[in-house]
Structures are given as C-alpha cells and as structure tokens.
Design a protein around this motif. Structure first.
Motif, PDB file in Angstrom:
ATOM      1  N   ILE A   1     -12.566  23.257  -7.154  1.00 35.24           N
ATOM      2  CA  ILE A   1     -13.472  23.383  -5.960  1.00 35.24           C
ATOM      3  C   ILE A   1     -12.817  24.381  -5.040  1.00 35.24           C
ATOM      4  O   ILE A   1     -11.931  24.504  -4.868  1.00 35.24           O
ATOM      5  CB  ILE A   1     -13.448  21.781  -4.889  1.00 35.24           C
TER       6      ILE A   1
ATOM      7  N   GLY B   1     -17.271  11.148  -9.039  1.00 33.13           N
ATOM      8  CA  GLY B   1     -17.401  10.410  -7.893  1.00 33.13           C
ATOM      9  C   GLY B   1     -16.269  10.054  -7.109  1.00 33.13           C
ATOM     10  O   GLY B   1     -16.408   9.880  -5.827  1.00 33.13           O
ATOM     11  N   VAL B   2     -15.252  10.769  -7.386  1.00 34.48           N
ATOM     12  CA  VAL B   2     -14.060  10.735  -6.503  1.00 34.48           C
ATOM     13  C   VAL B   2     -14.213  11.924  -5.665  1.00 34.48           C
ATOM     14  O   VAL B   2     -13.852  11.290  -4.278  1.00 34.48           O
ATOM     15  CB  VAL B   2     -12.528  11.113  -7.349  1.00 34.48           C
ATOM     16  N   ALA B   3     -14.392  13.209  -5.736  1.00 36.47           N
ATOM     17  CA  ALA B   3     -14.559  13.952  -4.690  1.00 36.47           C
ATOM     18  C   ALA B   3     -15.668  13.510  -3.548  1.00 36.47           C
ATOM     19  O   ALA B   3     -15.581  13.688  -2.541  1.00 36.47           O
ATOM     20  CB  ALA B   3     -14.946  15.377  -5.152  1.00 36.47           C
TER      21      ALA B   3
END
Ligand code: THR
Ligand code: THR
Lengths: 156, 156
Positions: B125, A27-29
């Motif tokens: 990422i 949920g952070v990204a």
C-alpha cells in the motif's frame, strides 16, 4: 530534469504508528482502517511493503492530536491477530511535490541523496505520481527541508 | 462522503521488486534509487515501512519492461550490504484517485474492505493526499477494479 519540482512541504505535528506482524490475508488492512475511520482519525500516509512468511507490518502517519489511544491500537492488534504495535511521535513528513515525479528516472535518487548528505535517515517512504513523501526524525526536518529546497527549487 | 473519488485506474504491466534487509542508515535508499535512475528505470511506486533491528526492506514497482537485470539487483544488494532481493512480475497496481483522499476518515477502510470482500489480498500500500495505491496479484486486478468502481464511482 524534465520533472518540475513544484514544492517542498513538511509537517511536524504527526506521529507514526506501525501495526506489526499481522496476517497477510484479505480483510486485515480493511479492519485496521475501518477502526481508524470510525474514530474519525485523519490518516496522512499509509505504507505497507514486502510481506514475510505470511505476515506483514502496516505503517501509517496521523496528526499528533488524532483521537487514538494506546488501547485502540492494542484492540486492533488483538482483533486481527497481529504481534504488537509501535508509535513514534518524534517524526515529521517531508513531501516533494511535482507532476509525474516518480516517472523521472533519477529524481528519487536525488531526493534521497540530498537527505543522506545531511545525515538524515529516511524512516519510511511513500510515493505516487505527484509526491514523494519521506518520514524522518523531527529533529532532522529543518535541515532536510532546507537542503531539498536548495537542491531542487532554488537551483532553477 | 466528502471526498469525491475521481477515478479508479490500474496497471498490470508492472513488476514489484523488494531489496531486503538493508541497513537502516542514511545513504542506502539514495544508492538504490541512484542506480535505478542511472539505468533510466521509471519507478512507479516506492514503499518503505517500519524498520526492525536497524534494518529495513525497500519495495518498489517498475514497468514490466524496465531495463533492470537480476545482476543489477544483486549488485545493489551487495553494495548496500543488504540480505537479498525478490521480484514478482505477477502483480498489478490499483489506484483510487481523489483530492484529499487520505484525509477522509473511513475512505481507506472502505477501499480495503471492498477489496477484501472480493477476496483480493493487498500486497503493498502506498498513499498520498491524492491517491491510494494497492499492489495486488495480477489475477485479482479485474475483479478488484470492478468492485471498486461499483462501490465508489457508480453509486454516486
Ligand atoms: C497485510 C494486509 O494488507 C493484508 N494483506 C490485507 O489484504 O488486508
Ligand atoms: C532504509 C533506508 O531508507 C535508509 N533508512 C536510508 O535513509 O537510506
């Protein structure tokens, strides 16, 4: 070399932003990039590497004129419970484009060696099957691009 | 959404390696990847984000069967003056492919939100103009891929 380096492109009208010390949990990204999306910010690059002790940094590159204020970044840090944020607008992107580029053993080493020989420090790296992108200091862009061109495009 | 997500692909036969605490100066990344290249290691992904106090980590993903021993990694760490290395072979790659994908405000946030809603933690990422790649735990791959497919491919 089996990989044909098709092009070297660059972009100096960018700035690098890092959100530091965010919790490494789902949920952070998502929050960081939903906020950017809602503000219509066009993100050129996203890199996130190894986490440490349940925390990580998220680095991304946007156009220099992206609609993004310091307060926006502070709000994001506060919302996700991160430590701080950094911005550097004296950076540039160097992109080496070629089909299957990261699958060619040695091509990444060659690209990074060419830059090292010019004294260019590589601040961030993002790669995919089609392009290896290095974030470098803006002042290093010209010599870095020229050296890559000479080593990878003109010698063939 | 202007970006057409063309495909969701994945790869579970990979392992993530991080070289930690290397000096942030020209030649370091070059050495790491020259060694990999000389050993014929096919590198699927390279991510390097924000440096701290003159040091950085370099994270990369290789096939699970890459010709790379623990001693090779230790030698690299020793040669460049890094702190240590980590390896995780219980990871997988999730790739969202689409032309100009990172230029669409909101698409990254959407991808990461879909994964977050499945409880999938995003370990690393890497993005480019054509693909956003997330490194996730191998055990999360199936539900993550399925959710991305449903959200981005089937709903159109
Ligand atoms: C750090 C950040 O990427 C976090 N792991 C997330 O999944 O959102
Ligand atoms: C850390 C590493 O990327 C270093 N900055 C280099 O240029 O090689």
């Amino acid at each position: 070399e089996k990989v044909i380096v098709r092009a070297i492109t660059d972009d100096r009208a960018v700035r690098k932003i890092s959100i530091l010390g965010v919790p490494d949990k789902p949920g952070v990204a998502a929050h960081v990039f939903r906020v950017l999306g809602d503000q219509g910010v066009n993100v050129r690059l996203i890199v996130q590497a190894q986490s440490h002790d349940g925390h990580n940094d998220i680095t991304f590159v946007v156009p220099s004129d992206a609609p993004l204020e310091d307060s926006d970044l502070q709000n994001v840090v506060n919302t996700v419970g991160g430590k701080s944020w950094l911005m550097d607008d004296k950076v540039a992107l160097l992109n080496v484009v070629g089909e299957g580029i990261t699958r060619e053993p040695g091509i990444a080493g060659k690209i990074f060696s060419v830059l090292a020989e010019e004294g260019v420090n590589i601040e961030a790296i993002s790669s995919s099957n089609l392009v290896i992108t290095c974030v470098v200091a803006e002042e290093s862009l010209e010599k870095g691009a020229r050296a890559l061109h000479a080593a990878l495009i003109e010698t063939d």
